[in-house]
Design an enzyme around this catalytic site. Sequence first.
Site, PDB file in Angstrom:
ATOM      1  N   PRO A 291       0.853  -1.208   0.000  1.00 23.68           N
ATOM      2  CA  PRO A 291       0.000   0.000   0.000  1.00 23.68           C
ATOM      3  C   PRO A 291       0.883   1.251   0.000  1.00 23.68           C
ATOM      4  CG  PRO A 291       0.093  -0.944   2.201  1.00 23.68           C
ATOM      5  CD  PRO A 291       0.904  -1.846   1.339  1.00 23.68           C
ATOM      6  N   ASP A 464       6.069   2.714   1.591  1.00 23.86           N
ATOM      7  CA  ASP A 464       5.130   1.702   2.041  1.00 23.86           C
ATOM      8  C   ASP A 464       4.449   2.232   3.299  1.00 23.86           C
ATOM      9  OD1 ASP A 464       3.821  -0.525   3.087  1.00 23.86           O
ATOM     10  OD2 ASP A 464       5.418  -1.926   2.540  1.00 23.86           O
ATOM     11  N   HIS A 465       3.141   2.449   3.213  1.00 26.51           N
ATOM     12  CA  HIS A 465       2.435   3.062   4.329  1.00 26.51           C
ATOM     13  C   HIS A 465       2.343   2.143   5.547  1.00 26.51           C
ATOM     14  CE1 HIS A 465       0.404   6.512   5.799  1.00 26.51           C
ATOM     15  NE2 HIS A 465      -0.045   6.936   4.618  1.00 26.51           N
ATOM     16  N   ARG A 466       2.745   0.883   5.385  1.00 29.39           N
ATOM     17  CA  ARG A 466       2.752  -0.021   6.534  1.00 29.39           C
ATOM     18  C   ARG A 466       3.941   0.243   7.451  1.00 29.39           C
ATOM     19  NH1 ARG A 466       2.717  -5.646   3.437  1.00 29.39           N
ATOM     20  NH2 ARG A 466       4.314  -4.438   2.308  1.00 29.39           N
ATOM     21  N   CYS A 468       5.514   3.267   7.982  1.00 30.24           N
ATOM     22  CA  CYS A 468       5.514   4.570   8.632  1.00 30.24           C
ATOM     23  C   CYS A 468       4.309   5.366   8.159  1.00 30.24           C
ATOM     24  CB  CYS A 468       6.807   5.341   8.345  1.00 30.24           C
ATOM     25  SG  CYS A 468       7.004   5.832   6.624  1.00 30.24           S
TER      26      CYS A 468
END
Length: 494
Positions: A291, A464-466, A468
């Site tokens: 994501p 990658d929004h996972r 940070c």
Amino acid sequence: MAQVLEFKLPDLGEGLTEAEIVRWLVEVGDVVTVDQPVVEVETAKATVEVPCPYGGVVTARFGEEGTELPVGAPLLTVAVGEPSAAPGPAAADRAADTSGNVLVGYGTGAPTARRRRVRPAPAGSRGRAATDAAGAGTSAPATNAAGISRSAPATDAAGAGPSAPAADGPVPVISPLVRRLARENGVDLRRLAGSGPEGLILRADVENALRAGAAPVGADGTPSPAVQAGTWTGATGTPTAAAGTPPTTATAPAPTTEPAPAAPAPGRRIPLRGVRGAVADKLSRSRAEIPDATCWVDADATELMRTRAAMNAAGGPKISLLALLARICTAALARYPQLNATVDAQAREVVLLDRVHLGFAAQTDRGLVVPVVRDAHARDAESLTAEFARLTEAARAGTLTPAELTGGTFTLNNYGVFGVDGSTPIINHPEAAMLGVGRIVPKPWVHEGELAVRQVVQLSLTFDHRVCDGGTAGGFLRYVADCVEQPAVLLRTL
């Protein structure tokens, strides 16, 4: 006459299962020495020259340029040594003008003989089997154009082609990855007829079985729990019997009239294989699993350009702009280590990495590749410049090794060389972020309260929004921009 030995495509490492013949380096009739490169092949990682472990005369080649071969398929045959009195293990020892090497770093030894277990036939069928064998006769071994005898593959009673593996004994599978694919999807390898050399089961065979709707089975050969429970529907979508229903004899479905397949679209087709295919697979996986989000900022690069000009005017090796940007990246990653990370999806953990192996995008005739600079955090600008130049030259020549194309932890993408200002790049899986740098062009800019013409660059960070949130990503990008605008900020970390 000399003994003829067959050299097969060796295991090239890194989980690679096939390679495409790019260029033959020898002709039939040429004399080759031990470890002489005989063919150039392209894998999903790089283009490499394959040396032959035998010395002698090339008697046959298998495959034209552009042909894709699986690991273990014959490449060529070589006539070596003096004739032996009788076949057997000693003959191979006497003809051992061979090395133990195939590829430096990947090598395989001499091929071992395949051992097969013979399943004893039931007592009642022995007489019938003997009668069938007498009526069928003994087939002669196949002979290729070079006059070399090779055993023909086993055929079934109708002579339709390779038969499925025996009910016991080892199943010839091209790689552990194919075996795992079959296991995870419940495909019984013993029921497949391999299309590879000598009945070797390839990945395509397992995928064809999945498309054909072969019912999943367990490791012991019994139907999988999904079939036993009546929930597996197969490729046709037809439900099986519900749980508790007595098993019945399966009947073939009634023939249906299917529409004729549509004609293929006109145009030139380019196979997605080799480096291009590997890049396509990695980008698709990145889009499916990560994501990602992108933030960007414009920065005044005037002082950075002046600093580089001053460094190069002082003498010594020239410093590249990419090396200065890489030095800024490693300093920023030291402050924001969340972006030098990877995600372990199974464990649901973010793994922070303690070394920066910096990848950088390089465009070549074979497509986009991402060479990796090892331990970039420990290099100065001069060392980074030299390593970037070496890897770029190797990428264009197609001589990068698999080790130089894997293991990156963060990627720097200088798409400004294509004359564009900005981009939203796809993260190089399994990394967590990529910094993009656009072209540096003169633009009107407010500098020290006045409008002036300055050298401006757009910086973008895809992350990658996972790993940070936007605050961390924004902090990283802002620090990079500050170093571009005021290179003296880097003095704190030098």
